[in-house]
Design an enzyme around this catalytic site. Structure first.
Site, PDB file in Angstrom:
ATOM      1  N   GLU A 158     -28.260   5.263  -3.462  1.00  0.00           N
ATOM      2  CA  GLU A 158     -27.436   5.897  -4.489  1.00  0.00           C
ATOM      3  C   GLU A 158     -28.227   5.937  -5.803  1.00  0.00           C
ATOM      4  O   GLU A 158     -28.836   4.952  -6.181  1.00  0.00           O
ATOM      5  CB  GLU A 158     -26.177   5.055  -4.655  1.00  0.00           C
ATOM      6  CG  GLU A 158     -25.194   5.628  -5.625  1.00  0.00           C
ATOM      7  CD  GLU A 158     -23.994   4.709  -5.778  1.00  0.00           C
ATOM      8  OE1 GLU A 158     -23.441   4.277  -4.752  1.00  0.00           O
ATOM      9  OE2 GLU A 158     -23.632   4.431  -6.928  1.00  0.00           O
ATOM     10  N   LYS A 204       0.846  -1.202   0.000  1.00  0.00           N
ATOM     11  CA  LYS A 204       0.000   0.000   0.000  1.00  0.00           C
ATOM     12  C   LYS A 204       0.881   1.251   0.000  1.00  0.00           C
ATOM     13  O   LYS A 204       0.671   2.185  -0.773  1.00  0.00           O
ATOM     14  CB  LYS A 204      -0.883  -0.016   1.254  1.00  0.00           C
ATOM     15  CG  LYS A 204      -1.569   1.291   1.543  1.00  0.00           C
ATOM     16  CD  LYS A 204      -1.939   1.391   3.024  1.00  0.00           C
ATOM     17  CE  LYS A 204      -2.542   2.747   3.358  1.00  0.00           C
ATOM     18  NZ  LYS A 204      -3.892   2.920   2.814  1.00  0.00           N
ATOM     19  N   GLY A 249     -25.143  11.611   6.581  1.00  0.00           N
ATOM     20  CA  GLY A 249     -24.619  11.472   7.944  1.00  0.00           C
ATOM     21  C   GLY A 249     -23.280  12.139   8.156  1.00  0.00           C
ATOM     22  O   GLY A 249     -23.154  13.104   8.904  1.00  0.00           O
ATOM     23  N   LYS A 274     -18.049  -5.163  -5.784  1.00  0.00           N
ATOM     24  CA  LYS A 274     -17.698  -6.144  -4.743  1.00  0.00           C
ATOM     25  C   LYS A 274     -17.378  -7.508  -5.352  1.00  0.00           C
ATOM     26  O   LYS A 274     -18.056  -7.966  -6.263  1.00  0.00           O
ATOM     27  CB  LYS A 274     -18.861  -6.307  -3.776  1.00  0.00           C
ATOM     28  CG  LYS A 274     -19.173  -5.028  -3.057  1.00  0.00           C
ATOM     29  CD  LYS A 274     -18.867  -5.106  -1.595  1.00  0.00           C
ATOM     30  CE  LYS A 274     -19.077  -3.721  -0.992  1.00  0.00           C
ATOM     31  NZ  LYS A 274     -18.606  -3.599   0.364  1.00  0.00           N
ATOM     32  N   HIS A 286     -19.046  10.253  -5.044  1.00  0.00           N
ATOM     33  CA  HIS A 286     -17.836   9.491  -5.370  1.00  0.00           C
ATOM     34  C   HIS A 286     -16.937  10.254  -6.319  1.00  0.00           C
ATOM     35  O   HIS A 286     -15.870   9.772  -6.690  1.00  0.00           O
ATOM     36  CB  HIS A 286     -18.217   8.137  -5.968  1.00  0.00           C
ATOM     37  CG  HIS A 286     -19.030   7.315  -5.003  1.00  0.00           C
ATOM     38  ND1 HIS A 286     -20.392   7.216  -5.090  1.00  0.00           N
ATOM     39  CD2 HIS A 286     -18.670   6.619  -3.908  1.00  0.00           C
ATOM     40  CE1 HIS A 286     -20.836   6.471  -4.094  1.00  0.00           C
ATOM     41  NE2 HIS A 286     -19.816   6.096  -3.362  1.00  0.00           N
TER      42      HIS A 286
HETATM   43  N1  GLN Z   1     -23.928   7.494   7.784  1.00  0.00           N
HETATM   44  C1  GLN Z   1     -22.786   7.046   7.045  1.00  0.00           C
HETATM   45  C2  GLN Z   1     -22.028   8.226   6.480  1.00  0.00           C
HETATM   46  O1  GLN Z   1     -22.624   9.176   6.106  1.00  0.00           O
HETATM   47  C3  GLN Z   1     -23.186   6.127   5.939  1.00  0.00           C
HETATM   48  C4  GLN Z   1     -22.003   5.654   5.150  1.00  0.00           C
HETATM   49  C5  GLN Z   1     -22.283   4.482   4.254  1.00  0.00           C
HETATM   50  O2  GLN Z   1     -23.393   4.189   3.920  1.00  0.00           O
HETATM   51  N2  GLN Z   1     -21.272   3.786   3.838  1.00  0.00           N
HETATM   52  O3  GLN Z   1     -20.835   8.236   6.368  1.00  0.00           O
END
Ligand code: GLN
Ligand code: ZN
Length: 804
Positions: free
Chosen positions: A697, A35, A464, A134, A726
């Site tokens: 999303e 890494k 969040g 994934k 993203h």
């Molecule tokens: N509440 C998380 C954030 O906003 C959700 C992240 C996620 O779904 N991977 O970071």
């Protein structure tokens, strides 16, 4: 080496040279050397030569380490399974499938160096990177090759051969590991603009000659065995739409077996059950087959004469050591499985179920862990030792009697240790009634929530997290080092929450968040605050490219010693009259991103986590929280690869979410967030979660999922992301408004929420602020349009009598 006549080909083939092997080994290095080398290259601190040298050093160390742990140096039992970024990308590069937009990174000799691979993986200016997704039901992500009718397959890049030769020169005859042709095509996607109905698999006949050249080159370099990984064969979704799968397997491998110049082939089927395909695969005459006997079933060779006959003389690597979890194995039981396979007259070797890529390097790197817990664990190095013991046991059980007895002792010690079973947790679970999983009817909840929340049509919120700035990371690190007192750290965090709340007020958000500055990671944070989990110091596992994660270890019954998030929620709520969302990570996601105990069904563990979260929800409510979000971004990731197992999974996963949330009052609005836009397989489950509002999303797919949900009759709140987090791109207001118009055209406006695709923690404020401003403005614009020409859309979910 003994020889046998293969039953099908009649050819005399060399039989099993080894007694034990692993399908792969961690690629990051014990101190994440790989890494760091990649990141030095990207930062301009190292050139290509220095980076390739650093990666070669990691490979050389791996060979020595595997040999020191007991794998033989000269019989191909040590895999050559390194990768600078991703093994599927490696396969694309090897086979000439580099997208035309990156043609310039291919050297005149056909090679793509580490800088070129990085460019394909990470993109460059307007050249989008390969899509990342994934890898089966793991938290590893691979790069999706783009295949079209004109992709010119050829054996283009010989890095895998050079790495084999480099190891040979170093004194190790290894077994090169390559993605198999079926998996390569089944995991690829059609290039943009491919004719309708085109599938990458249509190109199989053109691809196989490239494999033929690749295999011939390995044979010429001296390879005696090559491992071809075919995990797609254990996944129903990967093989969906293939008309005659057994026939396809047969035709493909018969062609490879018939090649005039090739090493012996070990075809590995990790991650699940090969099922009906085992027999046709064995009949092709491939010399070896790797079976996942942890996730897959033990073939019933006693009952099946056809299978016995097909396997006679084949090397079967019995994957009895779990490549995906960290528990010391039950060696006597593993040995019994291997012995059962021997009944088929196959040559049986001990192996891992999958590559060890999914586990950290070495338990010895975790001296801080409780000693008793440590004795129950096996990381990659300990697992290598386990397959070596099992390999010896197959030949001479008495010689490893001590190790087998010790394994049984460890399992017994774990079962009886304090914290592993807590009667109070068991009793509480046993006493649950169906009511604990059920809320009132949605209509009842909706009017109760409208009254309390009084939200406008198209309410705005975020997922969040707010940007995790350099300052936040520095403060956390200083606190961890003991240089910043807990009091000072928490003061810093409160000031950060204040700033984030004030910003959202200023932007005009309707439902606010506290920004999650106190969380390093959405799972680790909860693991650190719940009993039953341990966290590691060096337990890094590759997630993609240079990104590594440190999954917590869930070893015992789960108990919440005290409220976890309440004081942050309370503090944030004290700063604003608008509702602030309480923010929790759901039980399925906590399981998915941890190493989970293997001594009870996952569903039971999930319900224990759910009960802890349920208590947290109750405490949040008591502290005045009106909206609670429980994130489940991993709901789809854990979906079993075989359709037959999916119903049971969805039952317990949805059930655990409902157990976590159904204690909420009618007036408490429960949100959930799922991180992806392709729902197909889990669309019913999303409905089953019974959340009042679900954010997903959607920006990249331009709201594609909204009509899907509408067709499904989804009647509750839905927040299709309108800002693609993203990408560093800042969307304009008109662009966001257009997405919203698509959403309200597909579902009644009263159901629609306005939010970004996901959390903002990886972004910077320079992008986030203007993007969120555009989002709020766009919501206002579309709200006004709706009010203007059609009042019948009604009020928002939670709107208290006002419509915009
Ligand atoms: N509440 C998380 C954030 O906003 C959700 C992240 C996620 O779904 N991977 O970071
Ligand atoms: Zn997300």
């Amino acid at each position: 080496m003994s020889t046998t006549d293969h039953p099908t080909t009649g050819r005399t083939t060399a039989s099993a040279p080894w007694g034990a092997t692993v399908l792969g080994y961690p690629r990051t290095g014990p101190r994440r050397e790989a890494k760091k080398a990649l990141e030095a290259l990207w930062a301009g601190r190292a050139d290509v030569a220095a980076t390739e040298e650093a990666l070669a050093a990691v490979r050389a160390r791996t060979l020595r380490r595997l040999n020191a742990l007991g794998l033989h140096a000269h019989d191909a039992s040590i895999p050559s399974a390194a990768s600078s970024y991703d093994h599927v990308l490696d396969a694309a590069v090897t086979l000439g499938a580099v997208p035309p937009r990156f043609a310039d990174v291919v050297g005149p000799d056909g090679r793509v160096d580490v800088a070129g691979r990085s460019t394909i993986a990470r993109g460059r200016g307007a050249d989008a990177p390969l899509e990342m997704t994934k890898w089966f039901d793991t938290n590893y992500h691979y790069l999706v090759p783009e295949i079209g009718p004109d992709t010119a397959f050829r054996f283009a890049d010989d890095s895998s051969v050079r790495e084999f030769s480099e190891a040979l020169a170093d004194g190790f005859l290894t077994r090169p590991v390559l993605v198999g042709p079926l998996t390569f095509l089944l995991l690829s996607k059609p290039v943009d603009g491919a004719p309708a109905g085109f599938r990458p698999l249509d190109r199989l006949d053109d691809l196989l000659p490239a494999y033929a050249d690749l295999l011939a080159a390995h044979a010429a370099a001296g390879a005696t065995w090559v491992q071809l990984d075919e995990p797609a064969l254990v996944s129903d979704s990967a093989t969906a739409g293939v008309a005659d799968l057994p026939g396809l397997v047969r035709r493909t491998y018969e062609r490879l077996v018939a090649l005039p110049q090739r090493p012996q082939l070990l075809v590995a089927a990790p991650y699940g059950d090969l099922g009906e395909l085992l027999e046709p695969l064995a009949r092709t005459g491939v010399e070896g087959i790797g079976l996942d006997l942890v996730r897959g079933r033990l073939p019933e060779v006693d009952a099946d004469a056809g299978l016995r006959e097909a396997l006679r003389g084949t090397l079967v690597v019995g994957g009895v050591v779990d490549g995906r979890n960290v528990w010391a194995g039950d060696l006597p039981r593993a040995l019994a499985s291997l012995r059962a396979l021997e009944g088929s007259a196959a040559h049986v070797a001990a192996g891992t179920s999958t590559s060890l890529l999914h586990v950290p390097h070495d338990v010895a790197d975790e001296p801080q862990l409780d000693e008793r817990l440590r004795s129950w664990l096996a990381f990659a190095d300990q697992k290598v030792a386990e397959v070596v013991v099992l390999g010896r046991a197959l030949r001479d059980e008495a010689s490893v009697a001590d190790a087998l007895a010790a394994s049984a002792r460890v399992r017994a010690d774990r079962a009886g240790a304090p914290g592993v079973v807590r009667p109070e947790v068991r009793e509480r679970l046993a006493a649950l009634t169906p009511e604990a999983f059920r809320r009132s009817d949605y209509a009842v909840r909706r009017s109760a929530q409208e009254e309390v929340l009084g939200l406008p049509l198209l309410p705005t919120t975020s997922i969040g997290s707010f940007p995790q700035t350099r300052e936040i990371r520095a403060a956390r690190a200083a606190h961890a080092r003991g240089e910043l007192s807990t009091q000072a750290y928490e003061e810093f965090l409160r000031a950060e929450v204040d700033r984030v709340v004030a910003l959202q007020e200023d932007l005009g958000f309707d439902v606010l968040v506290h920004g999650e500055p106190e969380r390093n990671d959405m799972v680790q944070y909860f693991a650190e605050h719940l009993d039953g989990f341990a966290v590691t110091r060096n337990g890094w596992v590759q997630s993609y490219g240079s990104r590594c994660v440190r999954p917590p270890i869930l070893f015992g019954d789960v108990v919440r010693p005290e409220p976890i998030t309440v004081r942050w929620a309370q503090h944030a709520q004290s700063r604003t009259a608008k509702p602030v969302k309480g923010m929790l990570t759901g039980p399925v996601t906590i399981l998915a991103w941890s190493f989970v105990r293997d001594d009870q069904p996952l569903g039971e563990t999930a319900r224990q986590v759910a009960l802890a979260l349920r208590d947290e929800v109750a405490d949040l409510e008591a502290a005045g929280t009106r909206v609670v979000q429980v994130d489940e971004p991993a709901l789809r990731e854990l979906l079993p690869l075989r359709e037959a197992d999916q119903g049971a999974y969805l039952e317990w996963s949805v059930g655990s979410f409902r157990l976590a949330t159904a204690g909420a009052a009618d007036a408490t609005q429960v949100h959930t967030h799922l991180c992806y836009s392709e729902f197909g397989e889990v669309i019913d489950a999303i409905d089953g979660l019974d959340a009042d509002v679900t954010s997903i999303e959607a920006a990249r797919s331009r709201m594609e999922v909204v009509p899907d949900l509408a067709r499904q009759g989804f009647a509750r709140g839905i927040g299709p992301g309108v800002y693609d987090i993203h990408s560093p791109r800042v969307p304009g207001e008109e662009e966001v408004a257009d997405l919203l118009r698509l959403a309200v055209a597909a579902v009644p406006a009263r159901q629609v929420w306005v939010n970004p695709d996901c959390g903002l923690k990886t972004r910077g404020y320079a992008e986030v602020e203007p993007a969120l401003r555009a989002l709020v403005e766009a919501a206002r614009t579309v709200r006004a349009e709706l009010d203007g020409h059609d009042g019948s859309h009604g009020r928002a979910v939670g709107a208290g009598g006002r419509a915009g």
